[in-house]
Design a protein around this motif. Structure first.
Motif, PDB file in Angstrom:
ATOM      1  N   ARG A 131     129.750  87.852 118.002  1.00  0.00           N
ATOM      2  CA  ARG A 131     129.464  86.713 118.871  1.00  0.00           C
ATOM      3  C   ARG A 131     130.209  86.813 120.200  1.00  0.00           C
ATOM      4  O   ARG A 131     130.305  85.833 120.951  1.00  0.00           O
ATOM      5  N   TRP A 162     123.835  81.031 122.111  1.00  0.00           N
ATOM      6  CA  TRP A 162     124.728  80.700 121.006  1.00  0.00           C
ATOM      7  C   TRP A 162     125.639  79.505 121.309  1.00  0.00           C
ATOM      8  O   TRP A 162     126.063  79.293 122.445  1.00  0.00           O
ATOM      9  N   ASP A 164     129.232  78.244 119.418  1.00  0.00           N
ATOM     10  CA  ASP A 164     130.234  78.514 118.388  1.00  0.00           C
ATOM     11  C   ASP A 164     131.354  77.492 118.476  1.00  0.00           C
ATOM     12  O   ASP A 164     131.727  77.043 119.564  1.00  0.00           O
ATOM     13  N   TRP A 173     136.157  79.923 112.689  1.00  0.00           N
ATOM     14  CA  TRP A 173     134.979  79.835 113.541  1.00  0.00           C
ATOM     15  C   TRP A 173     133.768  79.386 112.724  1.00  0.00           C
ATOM     16  O   TRP A 173     133.645  79.709 111.540  1.00  0.00           O
ATOM     17  N   GLU A 175     129.352  78.899 113.315  1.00  0.00           N
ATOM     18  CA  GLU A 175     128.171  79.010 114.164  1.00  0.00           C
ATOM     19  C   GLU A 175     127.348  77.730 114.076  1.00  0.00           C
ATOM     20  O   GLU A 175     127.026  77.266 112.984  1.00  0.00           O
TER      21      GLU A 175
END
Length: 334
Positions: A131, A162, A164, A173, A175
């Motif tokens: 990512r 994205w 995050d 983390w 998503e």
């Protein structure tokens, strides 16, 4: 209004429904050395302003608004540019950054952190390998860091939508749902419980279209609902689409400042304010000198901008500081 006078006022609470007036950005005299830079950050912490990062290895420049004097801080351990800076526990995090030369810069694998109290750099959290990207937006909301959109391969290709989330208490983390569209070279901001992604572009140097694909639509993530929406077009569209913009929340308004585009060779002096309640934009006073690739901060009763690039691309790098008195734009409330 001088920088010294600016610090004499408390931060004001801003009300709604205001429109731009005859207020204007004014260049401010400062002393000492400021290193001209772009694709950098301008951040306020503890009553002082900090210029960090940008192309080449450059030391931190520190502005004391009480004296109008620049001093110099530590140089980061790595060249870091095309990021958005956030403040957490009085330290400055350089999030979603690139390093290296145009057009295939590399996304950093971690978040560099600068501590103003000790004038020192440290290595912050690593980003998940799959990512990593630069030119992304970044905000902190309720103890969590959010990184939105960006581009994987410098300016070459690989723009992503994205979103995050990093829990700053656990280091984990997560998503979240993708934004409705990809964009890079922009800054995110929070108004209320919503994240706003406005401005930016999809850089595509691989097709010789680095500046072509600017984004007018505004995407909004609702933290409470966990969903994205796009503001209705055309009322909710950024009036002058451009990238390299600088964003800041002022009351219920989102300010999108400066930028660059194919529409003109000089950097944009345009500044626009989105009323997040009505979903409509109004033109704000333009910069005295158009610029992109820096930041706009709150100082006292005004806004302040420093450095950045004065034309589309990387030059000239500016060494000027401008202030805007907000009391001419918004009434003061106790």
């Amino acid at each position: 209004m001088t920088l010294r006078h600016c610090l004499c006022f408390c931060l004001i609470l801003l009300t709604v429904g205001a429109t731009a007036t005859a207020a204007e950005w004014t260049p401010e005299p400062v002393q000492g050395t400021m290193h001209p830079r772009h694709e950098a950050a301008f951040v306020a912490v503890g009553g002082k302003a900090y210029l960090l990062g940008g192309r080449r290895l450059q030391p931190v420049d520190i502005l004391d608004p009480a004296t109008g004097v620049w001093t110099q801080g530590a140089t980061p351990p790595v060249e870091v540019h095309h990021f958005q800076a956030v403040v957490w526990e009085n330290k400055i995090w350089l999030v979603g950054a690139m390093t290296g030369r145009y057009p295939q810069e590399r996304a950093l694998d971690h978040i560099p952190v600068y501590d103003p109290a000790t004038d020192s750099w440290s290595r912050g959290p690593s980003l998940p390998e799959h990512r990593r990207r630069g030119g992304a937006g970044a905000v902190i909301h309720e103890g969590k860091l959010y990184v939105v959109c960006g581009i994987i391969n410098g300016h070459w290709d690989g723009h992503v939508a994205w979103l995050d989330e990093l829990d700053l208490s656990t280091g984990i983390w997560r998503e979240l749902p993708d934004a409705p569209r990809a964009r890079d070279h922009f800054q995110a901001a929070i108004v209320g419980d919503k994240l706003y992604a406005a401005g930016g572009r999809r850089s595509w140097a691989a097709r010789k279209e680095t500046f072509n694909h600017v984004e007018a639509r505004v995407d909004v993530y609702d933290f409470k609902a966990g969903i994205w929406v796009t503001l209705p077009s055309p009322a909710g569209d950024l009036p002058v689409p451009r990238a390299g913009t600088m964003s800041i929340a002022v009351g219920r308004h989102l300010i999108v400042a400066g930028g660059e585009s194919l529409a003109q060779s000089t950097a944009h002096a345009d500044n626009h304010a989105l009323d997040t309640v009505t979903g409509t934009w109004v033109a704000w006073p333009p910069f005295a000198r158009g610029r992109h690739g820096s930041g706009v901060i709150r100082l006292g009763k005004g806004l302040c901008v420093a450095s950045g690039s004065g034309n589309r691309g990387g030059s000239p790098e500016l060494d000027s500081v401008e202030m805007l008195d907000l009391t001419d734009l918004f009434p003061i409330r106790p």
